[in-house]
Design a protein around this motif. Sequence first.
Motif, mmCIF file in Angstrom:
data_model
loop_
_atom_site.group_PDB
_atom_site.id
_atom_site.type_symbol
_atom_site.label_atom_id
_atom_site.label_comp_id
_atom_site.label_asym_id
_atom_site.label_seq_id
_atom_site.Cartn_x
_atom_site.Cartn_y
_atom_site.Cartn_z
ATOM 1 N N ASN A 10 -1.298 25.461 50.327
ATOM 2 C CA ASN A 10 -2.342 24.691 49.660
ATOM 3 C C ASN A 10 -3.708 25.358 49.907
ATOM 4 N N LEU A 11 -4.258 25.943 48.848
ATOM 5 C CA LEU A 11 -5.518 26.674 48.988
ATOM 6 C C LEU A 11 -6.681 25.767 49.353
ATOM 7 N N ASP A 12 -6.647 24.528 48.866
ATOM 8 C CA ASP A 12 -7.715 23.590 49.218
ATOM 9 C C ASP A 12 -7.710 23.309 50.717
ATOM 10 N N VAL A 13 -6.520 23.164 51.275
ATOM 11 C CA VAL A 13 -6.399 22.929 52.717
ATOM 12 C C VAL A 13 -6.869 24.162 53.495
ATOM 13 N N THR A 184 -3.779 20.908 65.325
ATOM 14 C CA THR A 184 -4.751 19.821 65.199
ATOM 15 C C THR A 184 -5.068 19.553 63.737
ATOM 16 N N ALA A 185 -5.286 20.630 62.965
ATOM 17 C CA ALA A 185 -5.570 20.475 61.541
ATOM 18 C C ALA A 185 -4.386 19.858 60.804
ATOM 19 N N GLN A 186 -3.182 20.263 61.168
ATOM 20 C CA GLN A 186 -1.997 19.705 60.522
ATOM 21 C C GLN A 186 -1.876 18.206 60.780
ATOM 22 N N SER A 187 -2.133 17.794 62.021
ATOM 23 C CA SER A 187 -2.018 16.381 62.356
ATOM 24 C C SER A 187 -3.076 15.537 61.650
ATOM 25 N N MET A 188 -4.224 16.140 61.333
ATOM 26 C CA MET A 188 -5.294 15.401 60.657
ATOM 27 C C MET A 188 -5.047 15.303 59.150
ATOM 28 N N LEU A 189 -4.434 16.350 58.569
ATOM 29 C CA LEU A 189 -4.260 16.398 57.117
ATOM 30 C C LEU A 189 -2.849 16.056 56.668
ATOM 31 N N TYR A 190 -1.924 15.937 57.632
ATOM 32 C CA TYR A 190 -0.521 15.667 57.305
ATOM 33 C C TYR A 190 0.017 16.695 56.314
ATOM 34 N N ASN A 191 -0.319 17.960 56.590
ATOM 35 C CA ASN A 191 0.113 19.044 55.717
ATOM 36 C C ASN A 191 0.360 20.279 56.591
ATOM 37 N N PRO A 192 1.530 20.947 56.458
ATOM 38 C CA PRO A 192 1.841 22.098 57.319
ATOM 39 C C PRO A 192 1.167 23.400 56.920
ATOM 40 N N THR A 193 0.340 23.379 55.881
ATOM 41 C CA THR A 193 -0.336 24.604 55.448
ATOM 42 C C THR A 193 -1.119 25.277 56.580
ATOM 43 N N PRO A 194 -1.828 24.545 57.455
ATOM 44 C CA PRO A 194 -2.546 25.224 58.548
ATOM 45 C C PRO A 194 -1.639 26.052 59.452
ATOM 46 N N ILE A 195 -0.400 25.582 59.686
ATOM 47 C CA ILE A 195 0.536 26.343 60.508
ATOM 48 C C ILE A 195 0.925 27.638 59.795
#
Length: 228
Positions: A10-13, A184-195
């Motif tokens: 997700n590019l927005d993420v 931390t970012a994943q837990s805040m956005l509920y999206n695995p894109t940061p990983i």
Amino acid sequence: MEQIIYYFFNLDVIREVGPYILKGLVNTLLLSACVIPLGLASGFVLAIAGHCVRNRVVRALLIAYTDLFRAFPPLVLLVLIYTGLPYLGLELSPLQSVALGFMLNNSSYFGEILRAGLASVPRGQVEAARSTGMSALQTMLHVQIPQAVRNVSPDLVSNMIEVVKLTSIASVVSVPEMLYAARTAQSMLYNPTPIVFAALVYFVLLWPLVVMLGRMEKRRRLAMGAMY
């Protein structure tokens, strides 16, 4: 396909959390710049002691140290240092805990690599250096160590790459390195894109080193083939 892109690319993420993860990358690089020299320095001490000391008790202690920390899982060691030492009255910060844990773990690996390098230096070269009037210390510094490092340089680089990857476990004691930032970012956005983004950054960071390692190993094979 759209769901895969939304959840993993997700590019927005990435635009939103990218600066935060890159800040974690800076901490990863700083952490690597701290623990790799510590591991190398302590590994050199172990290697030189193991190569030079003839006392059976001391050699047995060196072997026990090396075998213990090569067999001890680094994640368990890190947690034990961070949560266990306070019971003995020694409370370390997360960064200090990581530095100590990585030094104990890495020194055993670097020590074995460097000890093998010292053992690979022909005895005749050592005797020739001593015959010219060099002391044992001068021979070690000017003859044995340079050749030993050159002989095992691919193994040293390989272990350094593993250390950089291993810094990701520092997140278990809340050291804000790149994986910690991504989780931390994943837990805040509920999206695995940061990983996924953090994994790509690791790849971009380490891929040139892996290519360089391959070339070093190829040169070493060619050099050994020329010798025989």
